[in-house]
Design a protein around this motif. Sequence first.
Motif, PDB file in Angstrom:
ATOM      1  N   LYS A 205     -22.429  36.856 204.042  1.00 53.31           N
ATOM      2  CA  LYS A 205     -21.770  35.558 203.971  1.00 53.31           C
ATOM      3  C   LYS A 205     -22.335  34.563 203.230  1.00 53.31           C
ATOM      4  O   LYS A 205     -21.670  33.743 202.639  1.00 53.31           O
ATOM      5  CB  LYS A 205     -21.767  35.049 205.592  1.00 53.31           C
ATOM      6  N   HIS A 206     -23.688  34.600 203.028  1.00 53.70           N
ATOM      7  CA  HIS A 206     -24.214  33.724 202.073  1.00 53.70           C
ATOM      8  C   HIS A 206     -23.691  34.031 200.756  1.00 53.70           C
ATOM      9  O   HIS A 206     -23.805  33.107 199.969  1.00 53.70           O
ATOM     10  CB  HIS A 206     -25.811  33.820 202.348  1.00 53.70           C
TER      11      HIS A 206
ATOM     12  N   LYS B 273     -20.628  32.387 200.107  1.00 56.79           N
ATOM     13  CA  LYS B 273     -20.738  30.811 200.001  1.00 56.79           C
ATOM     14  C   LYS B 273     -21.257  30.432 198.579  1.00 56.79           C
ATOM     15  O   LYS B 273     -20.457  29.686 197.734  1.00 56.79           O
ATOM     16  CB  LYS B 273     -21.605  30.351 200.919  1.00 56.79           C
TER      17      LYS B 273
END
Lengths: 89, 80
Positions: A2-3, A6
Motif C-alpha cells: 500500500k505504501h 501511495k
Amino acid sequence: MKHVLKLFSLLVVISALWIGLLQASIIPRTHTWLLPIYFIVSLGCYGLLMVGVGLMRFPTCPQEALLLQKDIAEAKDFLKKKGVDVGSD
Amino acid sequence: MELADRAVGFLLTFTSLSIFTYYTFWVIILPFVDSDNFIHNYFLPQEYAILIPVCAGVVLLSLLCIFIGLVLLKSKKKKA
C-alpha cells in the motif's frame, strides 16, 4: 504494497501537474524544464536536514548507561560463579 | 562524545540548508533578475545548475552499484 501505491500515485499527480504547467505556459518554458531537477535536489536536501536534526537531538540517557554498566557487572559475576568463561575483564 | 555527534549534526543541517538556499536562488530567483545586476557575479552560469546535480547523481549511482558489486563478489568468494 500500500505504501508503494501511495508513493506511485503521488508521483503521477506531480507529473500531471508538471505536464499541465508545460501546456499552460504561465511560467516561461525554460523554468518548467528545470522544475523536476529542482525538486529532486530539494528532496535530497530535506533528507540530509532530517538526518542532521535527528543527530543533534539524539538523547544519551546517562542514568540508563550507569544502570546498564551495573547490570553487566552483575551478569559477569554471576556467570563467573557458575563457571562460564566471560572473556575480557 | 555527544558533543561530536551534535557538531556533525549541526554541520549536516548547515550544509543542507545552504545548498537548498543557493540552489533555490540559482534556479528560481535569478532568471527574473536583470542580467546586469551585481548579484550575477556570485552565481555560476545557468547551465551548471543542471550539470552539477546530474553529475553528482550519476557519481552516486555508480558508487552504489560498485559497492553492491563488491559485496556480492565477497559473499560469492566466501561461499566457494
